[in-house]
Scaffold this motif. Structure first.
Motif, short mmCIF file in Angstrom:
data_model
loop_
_atom_site.label_atom_id
_atom_site.label_comp_id
_atom_site.label_asym_id
_atom_site.label_seq_id
_atom_site.Cartn_x
_atom_site.Cartn_y
_atom_site.Cartn_z
N LYS A 22 30.34 24.34 -30.63
CA LYS A 22 30.19 25.11 -29.39
C LYS A 22 30.91 24.41 -28.27
N MET A 23 30.73 23.11 -28.19
CA MET A 23 31.36 22.34 -27.12
C MET A 23 32.87 22.38 -27.27
N GLN A 37 23.16 15.42 -37.33
CA GLN A 37 22.75 15.66 -35.96
C GLN A 37 23.86 16.35 -35.16
N ASP A 38 23.47 17.27 -34.31
CA ASP A 38 24.39 17.95 -33.40
C ASP A 38 25.48 18.73 -34.13
N LEU A 86 25.98 21.83 -32.25
CA LEU A 86 26.39 21.70 -30.85
C LEU A 86 27.89 21.44 -30.74
N GLU A 139 34.53 11.34 -26.58
CA GLU A 139 33.32 11.76 -27.25
C GLU A 139 33.44 11.94 -28.77
N LEU A 182 35.37 19.14 -25.74
CA LEU A 182 35.64 18.01 -26.61
C LEU A 182 37.14 17.93 -26.92
N ILE A 197 31.24 9.82 -31.21
CA ILE A 197 30.14 10.44 -31.95
C ILE A 197 30.34 10.25 -33.45
N TYR A 234 29.28 6.83 -34.13
CA TYR A 234 27.82 6.72 -34.03
C TYR A 234 27.15 7.28 -35.28
#
Lengths: 666, 175, 281, 146
Positions: free
Chosen positions: B146-147, B139-140, B143, B123, B153, B127, B130
């Motif tokens: 936190k992940m 973006q994110d 998040l 990931e 991750l 990401i 991306y």
């Protein structure tokens, strides 16, 4: 010595375009036994037939071969022509040089040669033909009509009014069928029961009609003009002769919670019951599967109450033997229930109902006296969604055909709803509006334009329940597939019309063919719509395919006309293509060994044993005997016969051997 | 394209009789420029300009392959398979929808590139890739940490040992 | 001890670690050994079949070939997306020998016969359910919304799992745990799936519908069997809540976690502490 | 090598299904090989398999027997009897050394015009490949002459 005439047809250019007809004629003239050969543009035309007749007279022909189209087309024509010229019609044969030759092969010598080969083959066959006389069988002028819906009722009345006896067999306790359940009928909105019940009563009172309800066909044998049918009349547990139909028994029956079939489960009935107030016969029957006495051995309340002592718990099924000359099948259709639709809730939502249930809701004699109320809580629905093509035109669900009646009755439903609930909104999801019929399109337009039914062109994807509403998710394909969601109070599915349960086994009993959806098959889709492949058995109404009332009635009258035509003869003439057991002078009498193999395999039970006795009446030999009235000429016995003692007229061993030889030896 | 579909994926758009049950059940129909029954209609038209419009559409990229349409289609038309074909054609002909190219298509490319090199999806790397492609750097942002804290991750990619084999698979499809 | 082939798939190594942890803990508890497909690769997910057909078949085919090489007769595939990709690939290749040949050439491996591919629910039904009642120590006494998602039941012709509309197997398993499954219409509605990263706005909308409906019908937990669904319903909850402008805090559990909790496994074993939406025991 | 052998094939068909099916082939103008010639029977139930031997010994290189599909027999069950006899007879023929590849046993309904053409063409090309059926004719002629 054989004197054969050969006639080669050009069929305009249909044959002569690829076959050299003159050459075939010339070659045929050289065949042994052929004394006359010619070719002509249209053999089937009047001058063509005259040529044959002239030749028969002029050349004293003993046999005729016409090489032309399929014998399935014109064999009767040419045989008739021969008969008119004094030649036995069965001395005429046809060689099929059109469908089996000129149309399927390219122009050339090989095709001409094949046409000649086929002609020669039939020449050799016809040399071995001998004169046959057509068979006469008597006609029993009683008709059996199976199914007492509107089609069966119409057919029965028409035949009975023509002066013939009718036996009407109905599975349910009352005649009337689906039409008796309907509220009002399209496109005139006249009340269904108002127009049907007088007919039902007429059936009951007609001196020429015998009615058996709670009855089914047990078995059938015989053939056109001479059917033998066994009818199983199921025990009603009520003696019809004693019962006056007062109905006292039904008022006190303790089992009151059986979902009524007539009311489509929207109301309950008792275990001893009359299906509906206008039932014919209007006498109760006991539903043994639900009767307390039959379940527990105790109760008999109805018996104690009955003033005439008509209740008979010991009654048994009765088998009735009847003889008839014709049978009309009018077993009708069924509709799919809501549990057939996983995406519409597997039938678990009470307010998702089928079209027949809506008919009951809208009917003045229904469970709500004609008020539109939803089944779950009895409230008047403010928004009703009607879904057409529910299951029909849906190959994924195994029903690719159009059920035909739904477009019209859905428009009617929307209209009736709007007439009864003025502030309500009817939505109709449809794919196409199929309203071909007199005043039909005008009717659907009226539903849209005057009654404000909101027609949305699209199919509903799914339905779910939320907060007492049914959320209907569809799309408007005329707005580019825009999703549409309606929170309806009630949903009516115009579910697919399907063949009746048990139609397959009935078809097998009657030797009638049926389509992949178990609808009975007509003999020809255009020209023989009410006949079946079994002579003497006819179709009326929706057992052949979904039909509306006018079509069912028309088909029923059509079938009745066919029956009356049949009954206008005292006897029938049949093709003499039947099997025969050979007979010899004593001491052999016949080469038949009496093995009885043929008896066991004959599909028509046409073979019996025959004793050959001496002068003193002692049995010398037992051989097989074929009843020419029953024999249909399939020839299975011929192929099975070990001692080669049976032969088939028109297809004798000698004839087919000669055909094989002629076909191969060129 | 109508004929191509029959040849390449054995689906015949002529079977569609435009009942719209697919669009009615499609979770993304509201957001699509062409709903699925319109897509079918465009294919049926055999009109080249409509074919092109279709390949440039966003709808084919919004389709999430949830298969609801085919599961309810009365004619059993494999619309998800058609969508796959249209996406592949859209790329082959360089007609990708501009706005889908920024996010959805970029994501697919990032995803596949990750597999191309490691054999598995990973990931963080994906990401990151991306974000570079889509330029959605922010973006994110909330998040991911936190992940990461929840152990969702991993910092280092798990890799397939036989990466040669994976490369071979990709090589075949690249040519 | 029962020994079964096991394909975790990429997300069970990353975002769905807790799914892996709960599956492994359950396996240990029920005396089952899950053996990973050797040197497995990614199934290609949505991206592969969106972009290239042969690739979308070759990647899963390699996994099947690896499993076959290791002598596995069946493999357990907890990720619904992987399960669907593997099943569809196996179906397509064994239906179409020409395609199979092509794919075999691409991956330089062969497939001789189909193997059984089991999703997590089938795994539970077959290997856990028969011994479940004796292991339950703390019934899962809550209203739950069983959420199947797309890929467990579709394409139905190929997967042949449960019934297409309103499936029931997870509901029945949850009943066994003492839970009360609610009747709700969105069991197989799409959560937005692979659009999670690229179109979070749409995922918030689709997943939001699901979370809202489950909450309104009284569910105290949503039960899933798919990492993608879980990611969208759990990890994307703040996006969902801001889209719906309301705070929804219904937790999302993998079915294996729910079983683990009922069987008394601790938070570490079930991995529920890794969720972004808090789970109260 | 160009195969210019034109086999002789006899088709024994029932009147109600296959004969009508072959009529439909004609009405639909579907072309097929002219090697096959039809002999009409009321029903396949009528077809005595001795006829097949008769055909072979008189120069046939192949034979087609075709009737109604199961359950569609005009006479209810004639085709079932034909099939049952065929199953028994086939082993007998095989035992006698007759090449059963030269016999096509099939069903063609009245609606299957295209199927009839296909049956004819595949049988014709198969028999073409097998070549003339001299072997059987030789044996029968020898018996005849001895």
């Amino acid at each position: 010595m054989a004197r054969i005439g050969v006639f080669i047809c050009h069929c305009g250019e249909n044959i002569s375009a690829t076959v050299d007809c003159a050459k075939v004629s010339e070659l045929a003239a050289g065949l042994p036994g052929v004394v006359y050969s010619t070719d002509y543009k249209y053999m089937c035309s009047d001058p063509g037939q005259s040529k044959i007749k002239e030749a028969i007279r002029e050349h004293n022909l003993t046999g005729v071969v016409v090489s032309a189209c399929s014998p399935r087309m014109h064999e009767p024509t040419f045989r008739k022509a021969c008969a008119e010229a004094g030649l036995n019609p069965y001395l005429c044969e046809m060689a099929n040089i059109r469908e089996h030759c000129s149309w399927v092969h390219e122009k050339g010598d090989a095709t001409t040669q094949k046409a000649f080969d086929l002609t020669r083959t039939l020449v050799e066959k016809v040399k071995n033909n001998h004169p046959l006389e057509s068979i006469k069988v008597p006609v029993n002028k009683t008709a059996i009509v199976i199914g007492g819906g509107v089609a069966g009722i119409q057919a029965s009345l028409d035949i009975a009014n023509g002066g013939h006896q009718v036996i009407l067999v109905e599975k349910q306790p009352s005649i009337g069928g689906h039409m008796s359940q309907l509220s009002e009928t399209f496109p005139t909105l006249d009340c269904s029961q108002c127009i049907l019940t007088p007919r039902m009563v007429e059936v009951a009172q007609h001196p020429n009609i015998t009615l058996y309800t709670c009855s089914e066909i047990e078995s059938m044998d015989g053939f056109i003009g001479n059917f033998n049918v066994k009818i199983r009349k199921k025990a009603k547990s009520v003696n019809e002769k004693l019962c006056t139909g007062c109905g006292l028994c039904t008022t006190k029956c303790p089992t009151k919670n059986i979902p009524s079939e007539f009311e489509q489960g929207l109301a309950n009935r008792t275990a001893i019951y009359v299906p509906f107030p206008q039932a014919v016969p209007n006498k109760p029957v006991i539903d043994r599967a639900n009767c307390r006495y039959f379940l527990t051995g105790k109760c008999k309340v109805c018996q104690k109450l009955c003033p005439t002592g008509a209740i008979d718990f010991e009654q048994e099924d009765e088998i009735i033997d009847v003889k008839a000359g014709a049978i009309v099948l009018a077993t009708g259709f069924e509709i799919k229930n809501t549990d057939f639709f996983p995406e519409y809730g597997y039938g678990k939502y009470k307010d998702v109902i089928n079209g027949l249930q809506f008919e009951r809701l809208a009917s003045a004699s229904g469970p709500t006296q004609g008020a539109i109320r939803r089944p779950s809580d009895g409230k008047t629905p403010e928004k009703v969604v009607f879904i057409a093509c529910a299951g029909s035109r849906d190959p994924a669900k195994g029903i690719p055909y159009c059920s035909k009646i739904c477009c019209m009755y859905t428009a009617k439903h929307a209209m009736l709803y709007k007439h009864k609930v003025h502030e309500g909104t009817p939505y109709v999801f449809y794919m196409d509006i199929r309203a071909a019929g007199k005043n039909y399109d005008e009717f659907t337009r009226r539903a849209i334009e005057e009654d404000g039914a909101k027609y949305i062109r699209g199919r509903v994807s799914n339905i779910y329940e939320k907060d007492g509403k049914l959320i209907v998710r569809g799309a408007d394909t005329l707005l580019g597939g825009k999703p549409v969601e309606i929170d309806a109070d009630m949903v009516v599915l115009a579910t697919a019309a399907v063949s009746c349960d048990g139609s397959e086994s009935l078809a097998q009993k009657l030797h009638v063919s049926y389509d992949p959806y178990k609808f009975f098959a007509e003999a020809h889709p255009k020209l023989k719509p009410v006949e079946t492949n079994t002579a003497g058995i006819y179709l009326a109404g929706a057992c052949q395919a979904p039909k509306d009332i006018p079509e069912s009635v028309a088909a029923a009258s059509g079938a009745a006309a066919k029956v009356i035509c049949l009954f206008s003869n005292d006897e029938l003439t049949r093709e003499p293509i039947v099997a025969k057991v050979n007979r010899m002078p004593p001491p052999i009498f016949s080469t038949c060994m009496g093995c009885e193999m043929c008896i066991s395999i004959c599909p028509y039970q046409a073979i019996d044993k025959e004793n050959i006795t001496n002068r003193n009446g002692e049995v010398i030999k037992t051989i097989a005997k074929i009843n020419p009235g029953l024999c249909q000429g399939c020839g299975t016995c011929v192929a099975f016969c070990k001692s080669k003692s049976i032969d088939l007229e028109g297809y004798s061993n000698k004839q087919v051997y000669e055909e094989v030889l002629a076909l191969l030896n060129n | 394209m109508n004929n191509e579909l029959d040849i390449h994926i054995g689906v015949n758009p002529a079977r569609c009789y435009q009942c719209g049950k697919c669009s009615a059940g499609c979770p993304l129909a509201d957001d699509m420029d062409f709903t699925s029954n319109v897509v079918m209609r465009m294919l049926q038209s055999e009109d080249e300009s409509l074919d092109k419009e279709l390949l440039q559409s966003q709808a084919i990229w919004l389709c999430a392959s949830c298969e609801m349409c085919i599961s309810r289609c009365p004619m059993e038309i494999d619309i998800p398979k058609i969508m796959d074909y249209l996406r592949q054609q859209s790329i082959a002909k360089g007609l990708q929808n501009k706005s889908a190219n920024k996010n959805i298509i970029s994501f697919h490319h990032s995803f596949l590139d990750m597999i191309r090199f490691t054999g598995r999806s990973y990931e963080i790397g994906m990401i990151a890739d991306y974000k570079l492609r889509s330029r959605k750097l922010l973006q994110d942002l909330t998040l991911a940490p936190k992940m990461f804290l929840k152990g969702k991750l991993p910092l280092f990619p798990e890799m397939v040992k036989d990466r040669k084999n994976i490369k071979r698979i990709f090589k075949h499809i690249d040519t | 001890m029962t020994k079964l082939g096991f394909y975790p798939g990429c997300s069970l190594e990353g975002t769905a670690r807790e799914y892996n942890e709960s599956v492994m803990s359950l396996a240990t508890l029920f005396d089952i050994q899950l053996e990973q497909v050797p040197d497995w690769n990614c199934c290609g997910a949505t991206a592969a079949h969106n972009l290239n057909k042969i690739l979308s078949l070759s990647l899963p085919a390699r996994i099947l070939a690896q499993a076959e090489k290791a002598g596995m007769k069946e493999i357990i595939v907890p990720c619904a997306a992987c399960y669907s990709r593997l099943s569809v690939t196996q179906h397509e290749l064994f239906e179409n020998s020409e395609l199979k040949k092509q794919v075999e050439e691409v991956m330089d491996m062969t497939l001789s016969s189909p193997i059984r591919i089991l999703n997590v629910v089938q795994f539970i039904q077959e290997f856990i359910l028969p011994h479940l009642s004796e292991k339950i120590v703390k019934p899962f006494d809550k209203e739950v919304a069983c959420y199947y998602g797309c890929l467990l039941v579709r394409p139905h012709d190929i997967l042949q799992f449960d019934r297409l509309e309103d499936p029931q197997t997870i509901d029945r398993i949850m009943e066994q745990l003492g839970a009360k499954p609610i009747d709700w219409p969105f069991k197989t509605e799409c959560c937005g799936a692979g659009l999670s990263v690229s179109r979070t706005d749409l995922v918030a909308k689709l997943s939001g519908k699901i979370v809202k409906e489950a909450t309104e019908r009284g569910a105290k937990a949503i039960i899933t069997a798919c990492p993608m669904c879980h990611a969208n319903l759990d990890m994307r909850r703040s996006a969902i809540n801001s889209y719906l402008a309301k705070k929804y805090d219904v937790p999302v559990l993998y079915i294996t976690q729910a079983i683990g909790m009922a069987c008394g496994l601790n938070n570490k074993q079930t991995g529920i502490y890794r969720h972004l939406v808090k789970v109260n025991n | 090598m160009e195969n210019d052998f034109e086999p002789k094939i006899v088709a024994f068909v029932c009147n109600w299904c296959t004969y009508a099916g072959a009529d439909l082939t004609g009405t639909s103008r579907i072309k097929y090989s002219p090697n096959v010639k039809i002999i009409r029977f009321p029903c396949t139930g009528r077809i005595d398999f001795m006829l097949l031997l008769k055909a072979f010994s008189n120069g046939a290189d192949g034979v087609i027997v075709s009737g109604c599909h199961p359950n569609d027999c005009h006479y209810t069950s004639g085709n079932f009897h034909a099939r049952r006899r065929w199953v028994v007879f086939r082993t007998l023929l095989d035992f006698m050394g007759i090449d059963i590849n030269r016999i096509t046993f099939t069903w063609v309904s009245a609606a299957e015009g295209a199927k009839w053409a296909e049956v004819v063409n595949t049988t014709a090309s198969k028999i073409k490949e097998l070549g003339p059926y001299e072997a059987y004719r030789k044996i029968t002629n020898e018996i005849w002459e001895s």
